[in-house]
Design a protein around this motif. Sequence first.
Motif, PDB file in Angstrom:
ATOM      1  N   ASP A 186       0.829  -1.207   0.000  1.00 29.54           N
ATOM      2  CA  ASP A 186       0.000   0.000   0.000  1.00 29.54           C
ATOM      3  C   ASP A 186       0.864   1.259   0.000  1.00 29.54           C
ATOM      4  O   ASP A 186       0.580   2.221  -0.710  1.00 29.54           O
TER       5      ASP A 186
ATOM      6  N   LYS B 207       1.037   3.962  -3.027  1.00 34.06           N
ATOM      7  CA  LYS B 207       0.752   5.379  -2.770  1.00 34.06           C
ATOM      8  C   LYS B 207       1.896   6.255  -3.275  1.00 34.06           C
ATOM      9  O   LYS B 207       1.662   7.275  -3.924  1.00 34.06           O
TER      10      LYS B 207
ATOM     11  N   GLU C 290       1.731   9.108  -6.236  1.00 34.48           N
ATOM     12  CA  GLU C 290       2.181  10.482  -6.004  1.00 34.48           C
ATOM     13  C   GLU C 290       3.253  10.896  -7.005  1.00 34.48           C
ATOM     14  O   GLU C 290       3.227  12.010  -7.526  1.00 34.48           O
TER      15      GLU C 290
END
Length: 66
Positions: A43, A47, A51
């Motif tokens: 995770d 992420k 980004e």
Amino acid sequence: MESTVLSLRVDGELLERLRGHAARRGMSVQDYVVRTLIREDFDERFKTAVEETEKFYGAATRPAIT
């Protein structure tokens, strides 16, 4: 993949909760903890990738939810 031993000292209440979570999934506490750490790591890497993609391409305009 090579494995290494990691010893952890955990509070008794936490261990009991981990045993309960693992039992509900039919897993050992060790397997439950390892899979939880793998999922958390994935995770976090996902992420970061999102980004970085948004930085490269610019944040996409998201439609408003009505």
